[in-house]
Write a protein that holds these residues in place. Structure first.
Motif, short mmCIF file in Angstrom:
data_model
loop_
_atom_site.label_atom_id
_atom_site.label_comp_id
_atom_site.label_asym_id
_atom_site.label_seq_id
_atom_site.Cartn_x
_atom_site.Cartn_y
_atom_site.Cartn_z
N ILE A 1 10.50 -5.30 -31.29
CA ILE A 1 9.84 -4.49 -32.32
C ILE A 1 8.42 -4.98 -32.57
CG2 ILE A 1 9.83 -3.99 -34.81
CD1 ILE A 1 12.93 -3.80 -34.58
N GLN B 1 6.16 -4.22 -29.57
CA GLN B 1 5.81 -2.80 -29.50
C GLN B 1 4.80 -2.43 -30.58
OE1 GLN B 1 6.73 -0.67 -26.96
NE2 GLN B 1 5.09 0.52 -27.90
N ASP B 2 4.95 -3.01 -31.76
CA ASP B 2 4.01 -2.75 -32.84
C ASP B 2 2.59 -3.16 -32.43
OD1 ASP B 2 3.80 -1.73 -35.49
OD2 ASP B 2 3.57 -3.75 -36.28
N LYS C 1 15.97 -7.88 -30.34
CA LYS C 1 15.45 -6.61 -30.87
C LYS C 1 14.26 -6.84 -31.79
CE LYS C 1 19.74 -3.97 -30.57
NZ LYS C 1 20.89 -3.41 -31.31
N ASP C 2 14.33 -7.89 -32.61
CA ASP C 2 13.21 -8.22 -33.50
C ASP C 2 11.95 -8.53 -32.69
OD1 ASP C 2 14.73 -7.89 -35.79
OD2 ASP C 2 15.13 -10.03 -36.05
#
Length: 201
Positions: A15, A18-19, A11-12
């Motif tokens: 993230i 996506q950023d 998940k990290d």
């Protein structure tokens, strides 16, 4: 590493990827067709071309590499494509077409990421077809996209002065145009002073 820890790690990575994707896309907002396409460096770096290149990378690293090809016209990704054809847009290619294809490639990539564990192994479809894990692909694409988002930062600032990783510029130092002009002058003076000093032996 437990399954829960692995999922948190995954998940990290998602993230941060996506950023980077979001940062790359916002750099196009509010600009004319000419400005999103115009080359701002001697090697032709331009905003829409960076998005087009990122599309190719997403499609390859999370598509063909893991046997999940991204179904879209892509003569500019593989095969006999002209060098650098993925770094600029032809007059016939619209902004909407390129941005929509990027979003679709990212959605396809996200499906691959969700479907596979981090230690899933794929093969990059060129050269020696070296094996890579999904973990490697996520790390690579995050670094790749952040690198090009950095290019987009500079290009956008040269175009209209807009800066920052996010639209509201909250991650840049506060200051109006006069403050930034003073800051730039200070940096210039420091550079000239350093250049005048004798080099250490």
């Amino acid at each position: 590493m437990t399954d829960e820890t692995t999922e948190t790690f995954k998940k990290d990575l998602i993230i941060y990827l996506q950023d980077a994707r979001d940062a790359l896309l916002w750099k196009l907002e509010g600009l004319s067709e000419y400005d999103i396409r115009r080359p701002l460096t001697p090697t032709g770096t331009n905003l829409l071309g960076l998005v087009k290149h990122a599309t190719a990378a997403e499609a390859v690293y999370f598509g063909e590499t893991f046997g999940r090809p991204f179904e879209a016209p892509r003569p500019w990704i593989t095969g006999d494509a002209e060098p650098n054809s993925d770094f600029w847009a032809t007059p016939e290619e619209s902004r909407e077409e390129i941005v929509d294809r990027y979003r679709a490639a990212c959605a396809h990539a996200d499906e691959t990421i969700a479907a596979l564990p981090l230690d899933a192994v794929g093969r990059v479809p060129w050269g020696r077809r070296s094996e890579v894990t999904l973990h490697h692909g996520l790390a690579h694409m995050t670094a790749e996209t952040q690198r090009h988002a950095g290019h987009a930062d500079i290009v956008r600032e040269l175009l209209d002065g807009a800066t920052g990783q996010r639209r509201n510029g909250e991650n840049t130092a506060p200051g109006d145009e006069a403050w930034w002009a003073g800051h730039r002058d200070r940096v210039e003076r420091a550079a000239r002073e350093a250049a005048r000093r004798p080099s250490p032996r």
